[in-house]
Design an enzyme around this catalytic site. Sequence first.
Site, PDB file in Angstrom:
ATOM      1  N   HIS A   1       0.844  -1.205   0.000  1.00 18.00           N
ATOM      2  CA  HIS A   1       0.000   0.000   0.000  1.00 18.00           C
ATOM      3  C   HIS A   1       0.878   1.253   0.000  1.00 18.00           C
ATOM      4  O   HIS A   1       0.361   2.367   0.081  1.00 18.00           O
ATOM      5  CB  HIS A   1      -0.849   0.061   1.279  1.00 18.00           C
TER       6      HIS A   1
ATOM      7  N   LYS B   1     -19.202  -5.561  -0.751  1.00 24.21           N
ATOM      8  CA  LYS B   1     -20.207  -5.488  -1.834  1.00 24.21           C
ATOM      9  C   LYS B   1     -19.600  -5.817  -3.187  1.00 24.21           C
ATOM     10  O   LYS B   1     -20.260  -6.353  -4.060  1.00 24.21           O
ATOM     11  CB  LYS B   1     -20.815  -4.095  -1.886  1.00 24.21           C
TER      12      LYS B   1
HETATM   13  P1  A3P Z   1     -16.228  -2.832  -1.250  1.00 26.72           P
HETATM   14  O1  A3P Z   1     -15.975  -2.446   0.182  1.00 26.72           O
HETATM   15  O2  A3P Z   1     -16.665  -1.655  -2.089  1.00 26.72           O
HETATM   16  O3  A3P Z   1     -17.137  -3.994  -1.387  1.00 26.72           O
HETATM   17  P2  A3P Z   1      -8.886  -4.376  -0.572  1.00 26.72           P
HETATM   18  O4  A3P Z   1      -8.760  -5.808  -0.894  1.00 26.72           O
HETATM   19  O5  A3P Z   1      -7.820  -3.545  -1.205  1.00 26.72           O
HETATM   20  O6  A3P Z   1      -9.026  -4.148   0.897  1.00 26.72           O
HETATM   21  O7  A3P Z   1     -10.243  -3.856  -1.251  1.00 26.72           O
HETATM   22  C1  A3P Z   1     -11.486  -4.288  -0.785  1.00 26.72           C
HETATM   23  C2  A3P Z   1     -12.545  -3.958  -1.818  1.00 26.72           C
HETATM   24  O8  A3P Z   1     -12.405  -4.820  -2.955  1.00 26.72           O
HETATM   25  C3  A3P Z   1     -13.951  -4.208  -1.257  1.00 26.72           C
HETATM   26  O9  A3P Z   1     -14.808  -3.255  -1.870  1.00 26.72           O
HETATM   27  C4  A3P Z   1     -14.212  -5.623  -1.775  1.00 26.72           C
HETATM   28  O10 A3P Z   1     -15.560  -6.009  -1.780  1.00 26.72           O
HETATM   29  C5  A3P Z   1     -13.635  -5.516  -3.162  1.00 26.72           C
HETATM   30  N1  A3P Z   1     -13.384  -6.846  -3.756  1.00 26.72           N
HETATM   31  C6  A3P Z   1     -12.724  -7.877  -3.196  1.00 26.72           C
HETATM   32  N2  A3P Z   1     -12.741  -8.945  -4.011  1.00 26.72           N
HETATM   33  C7  A3P Z   1     -13.449  -8.587  -5.094  1.00 26.72           C
HETATM   34  C8  A3P Z   1     -13.838  -9.283  -6.282  1.00 26.72           C
HETATM   35  N3  A3P Z   1     -13.525 -10.556  -6.490  1.00 26.72           N
HETATM   36  N4  A3P Z   1     -14.553  -8.598  -7.201  1.00 26.72           N
HETATM   37  C9  A3P Z   1     -14.914  -7.305  -7.000  1.00 26.72           C
HETATM   38  N5  A3P Z   1     -14.581  -6.611  -5.888  1.00 26.72           N
HETATM   39  C10 A3P Z   1     -13.860  -7.236  -4.946  1.00 26.72           C
END
Ligand code: A3P
Length: 311
Positions: free
Chosen positions: A126, A268
């Site tokens: 990050h 979501k």
């Molecule tokens: P939301 O909170 O909008 O649902 P990170 O992994 O960097 O923490 O990011 C998390 C975000 O990525 C979350 O967004 C999560 O739902 C989304 N995410 C994780 N896997 C995903 C997938 N397979 N397809 C689409 N979005 C995904």
Amino acid sequence: MEKSRTKFVDVMEKAIESANSMHRDELLFPYKGILYPTTICSPEVFQALESFEARSDDVILAGYPKSGTNWLSQILTDLIDISQKKTPGRESSVNAKEVFPYLEAGDADKYERMAKFPSPRFMVTHLRPENLPKSIFKNKVKILLLIRNPKDVATSYYHFSNALAAAPSYETWDDFFTDFMTKKLGFGCYFEYLSEWNKYADQENIMTITYEEVKENPALAVKTIAAFFGIPLTEEELQLVVERCSFQSMKKNSEKTHGAVGNILFRKGGVSDWKNLFTEDQNEKMDKAFEERIGGTKLGKKLKYDLYCKA
Ligand code: A3P
């Protein structure tokens, strides 16, 4: 449990446990002008990281928190498995999965352990580019840079902060929005993140991809990522990666892969949830900040702000 993710579960469980006995103000600490989560990062690790020796065949995923880094991590580790003739999800060959995959997280000795891993090593970060070890750029390591529209990043970060004990929680969305706009979150300001990475966006060893384009056409995204890393894929392998990385399958599998945090991480998984939170005034403030700070840049254009962030 998928052996590969055991460490992820361990590190997150430990972080949540120690956060439970901490005051809200202690959950973040400053390092070189940026705030970081105390339960995951430490000044000692940042110091040890400076001398980390990257290899030219390392595989790096860079993304601000909540950009979809866990999603793209799975795509990349599946692709590495395929390149090593292993079956994704069953017999992983990605050694970095044995340590917490986030480069800046964990204990200060992890880099010595990583020095013994066979190539290709996989890591996620990050961090902003100026805070990454110099050897990454010197050795021209290939980096997949993942970016997401800032309104959905803020929305996702807000829900995450309130659900995860290791992040400071917020009584109201308005309070969170103010902190998001004034650099008070873990890993700093998203606009600064974008503008720092924008300085590297033309380098041939860096490929930028948006959350929204992976969502729109996952098969094309997986193909393009595989080509960038020089990994040949059969149609069957491509379909397997695409199926495994759908939001539904990752969420369903999340307890096995990410433990209790799985349910929080895979929330979501869509585009435009910001419309449920942003007020008119907040929209105006973010539109203005985006225009002034990122709008005209390469990464700014790539984000298609008008399409994804205007009502
Ligand atoms: P939301 O909170 O909008 O649902 P990170 O992994 O960097 O923490 O990011 C998390 C975000 O990525 C979350 O967004 C999560 O739902 C989304 N995410 C994780 N896997 C995903 C997938 N397979 N397809 C689409 N979005 C995904």
